[in-house]
Write an enzyme that holds these catalytic residues in place. Sequence first.
Site, PDB file in Angstrom:
ATOM      1  N   SER A   1      49.889 -45.188 -22.707  1.00 22.99           N
ATOM      2  CA  SER A   1      48.659 -45.205 -23.496  1.00 22.99           C
ATOM      3  C   SER A   1      48.777 -46.136 -24.695  1.00 22.99           C
ATOM      4  O   SER A   1      49.823 -46.219 -25.344  1.00 22.99           O
ATOM      5  CB  SER A   1      48.323 -43.777 -23.919  1.00 22.99           C
ATOM      6  OG  SER A   1      48.373 -43.630 -25.308  1.00 22.99           O
ATOM      7  N   LYS A   2      47.670 -46.822 -24.954  1.00 25.10           N
ATOM      8  CA  LYS A   2      47.632 -47.798 -26.037  1.00 25.10           C
ATOM      9  C   LYS A   2      47.932 -47.112 -27.372  1.00 25.10           C
ATOM     10  O   LYS A   2      48.593 -47.661 -28.246  1.00 25.10           O
ATOM     11  CB  LYS A   2      46.217 -48.392 -26.042  1.00 25.10           C
ATOM     12  CG  LYS A   2      45.973 -49.452 -27.064  1.00 25.10           C
ATOM     13  CD  LYS A   2      44.602 -50.048 -26.852  1.00 25.10           C
ATOM     14  CE  LYS A   2      44.238 -50.970 -27.988  1.00 25.10           C
ATOM     15  NZ  LYS A   2      42.921 -51.570 -27.836  1.00 25.10           N
ATOM     16  N   ARG A   3      47.408 -45.901 -27.501  1.00 28.82           N
ATOM     17  CA  ARG A   3      47.541 -45.187 -28.765  1.00 28.82           C
ATOM     18  C   ARG A   3      48.963 -44.645 -28.959  1.00 28.82           C
ATOM     19  O   ARG A   3      49.530 -44.727 -30.037  1.00 28.82           O
ATOM     20  CB  ARG A   3      46.536 -44.028 -28.746  1.00 28.82           C
ATOM     21  CG  ARG A   3      46.145 -43.489 -30.090  1.00 28.82           C
ATOM     22  CD  ARG A   3      44.903 -42.618 -29.960  1.00 28.82           C
ATOM     23  NE  ARG A   3      44.962 -41.715 -28.812  1.00 28.82           N
ATOM     24  CZ  ARG A   3      45.597 -40.544 -28.795  1.00 28.82           C
ATOM     25  NH1 ARG A   3      46.212 -40.124 -29.868  1.00 28.82           N
ATOM     26  NH2 ARG A   3      45.605 -39.799 -27.712  1.00 28.82           N
ATOM     27  N   LYS A   4      49.533 -44.108 -27.878  1.00 27.19           N
ATOM     28  CA  LYS A   4      50.817 -43.413 -28.044  1.00 27.19           C
ATOM     29  C   LYS A   4      52.037 -44.292 -27.817  1.00 27.19           C
ATOM     30  O   LYS A   4      53.125 -43.971 -28.289  1.00 27.19           O
ATOM     31  CB  LYS A   4      50.904 -42.255 -27.042  1.00 27.19           C
ATOM     32  CG  LYS A   4      49.951 -41.121 -27.313  1.00 27.19           C
ATOM     33  CD  LYS A   4      50.388 -39.926 -26.481  1.00 27.19           C
ATOM     34  CE  LYS A   4      49.221 -39.069 -26.076  1.00 27.19           C
ATOM     35  NZ  LYS A   4      49.461 -38.307 -24.870  1.00 27.19           N
TER      36      LYS A   4
ATOM     37  N   LEU B   1      53.494 -50.493 -24.626  1.00 27.51           N
ATOM     38  CA  LEU B   1      52.475 -50.980 -23.699  1.00 27.51           C
ATOM     39  C   LEU B   1      52.035 -52.396 -24.082  1.00 27.51           C
ATOM     40  O   LEU B   1      51.669 -53.205 -23.240  1.00 27.51           O
ATOM     41  CB  LEU B   1      51.269 -50.024 -23.685  1.00 27.51           C
ATOM     42  CG  LEU B   1      50.139 -50.393 -22.733  1.00 27.51           C
ATOM     43  CD1 LEU B   1      50.632 -50.440 -21.293  1.00 27.51           C
ATOM     44  CD2 LEU B   1      48.994 -49.384 -22.834  1.00 27.51           C
TER      45      LEU B   1
END
Length: 548
Positions: free
Chosen positions: A294-297, A301
């Site tokens: 995930s981009k946020r976590k 990435l």
Amino acid sequence: MNSIEQTDLLFPHITTLPEDYEALFPSRSLPTGTKVTRLGPSPTGFIHLGNLYVAFVNERLAHQSGGLFYLRIEDTDQKREVEGAVDAIISSLNYFGVVFDEGATVDGEIGNYGPYYQSRRAHIYQCYVKELIRRGLAYPCFCTGEELEAIREEQEANKENPGYYGSWAKCRDLSSEEVQKRIKAGMPFVIRLRSQGDLKRTFQIHDGIRGLLTMPENNQDVILLKQNGIPTYHFAHVVDDHLMGTTHVVRGEEWLSSLPIHVALFETMGWPLPIYCHTTVLMKMEGETKRKLSKRKDPELSLDYYQSQGYHPIAVREYLMTILNSNYEEWRAANPESSIGDFPFSTDKMSSSGTLFDLDKLNDISKEVLARLEDEELYQFLLEWAKSYRKDLVSLFLEQKETMLHILSMDRHGEKPRKDLIYCSQIFEFISYFFDDYYKIQDDYPTEVDYNDLKPILKGYLSTYNPIDDRTQWFTKIRELSTQLGYAEKPKDYKKSPDLYKGHVGHVSTVIRIALMGRASSPDLWEIQQIMGELKTRDRITKAIGLL
Ligand code: GLU
């Protein structure tokens, strides 16, 4: 009003005909079996591992077949566009060794099938849309956001499939007069496909990675052109992949669900389908469970992560190839010296269920790759990384080139070369103790050594230290010092009779090592001192004594 009049009213400025474009962009005359692939990133400012993964597949398929790989910028969503993103995409992909034959470049566009920016192709899409309206296969829709919302709510209340289709498609059968009236009144409109599909019917398609798929037909009157005259992804990629002669569309799994739309569009246009290849999403383990990166976590990435940490592009390529093709590792073991380009890449060997991304595995591969680099290559790589990501280190690296080469060569050339260098920021952290500005005592002295012994050890070391001692003379002195202070001269003596000694020679050396380098583990101590020289050695020991 007939449909020709209607199209002229809708698109008065479009005078070209589809056949003009077909003539302008004739099929590429390439031998049979040659693949033409493309990467179609959107310039949103976030270029990620998934893009690189897809890029590698495209690149391999094209070049392995003697074909062509081009870069098309899919910038139809101007709201999401970020300045400088295109250059960042190109330079980031270049860094990882992805080179395009055609398309957008930092110095403009190359190739005869452009423009390669979708935002520069509005006139082409509009020409084809005009033709579809003329043929009765597309129509203008004037529904407002509120009207669409009301349709959605009613569908939800009636438990019907959401969307704009069938009898829900209010503008599908507007009379010509009504259309004319609305256009003349300046009402904004989108252009929709007049879908001929039926959800109850299925079709089959062969996906290059997933094999034969059976899917329901598309029945939605999807939007082809938005109110601003710019196409949706659906329509844009169909027109582009046709005119640009793409043979294989390799893209992420997130597009699989819209495949029925794309198939319907190709059929409506009367064009042959390219071979679609949908890759899988990249997953990672979190505890016992697999989840999507995930981009946020997950900072890993982003491709920028690998560049800013200073991963070597060869390591990233090698790693990605191991997750792309299940037989790659075996091939690499059998062909350690071959170029990665010699590997017979195949979509058959790609996974069609989630691909597991494992940073530890990348790190292991990176260690192997760096172990094979010459010292000078490694130094240049560190220097280039510093120029982009650690400008504060550039002059240090330039001034201390000889020292760095010496440090980097340590323990890397014997029979068992060291394999603990992974990426630039880690390497710098590893060797930073050589440089006075970065030297600090960061590890604790060993607990086996009594605090009151620290000064005597360091003072004793300083008084016997002679820079011309060879390794044996030097170590004999440490042994003598150890025995004088009550430490066993051999670890095994201490292990046998721990009551007789305070600790052993290893503990005493660790004290010296920490004083000299600030840390408990490092390459060969004697060799490091040779690189540091007498002054620095004395200075560090003296400083460490002062800190006690
Ligand atoms: N512009 C799309 C994206 O960024 C590309 C999909 C495709 O390659 O067709 O996801």
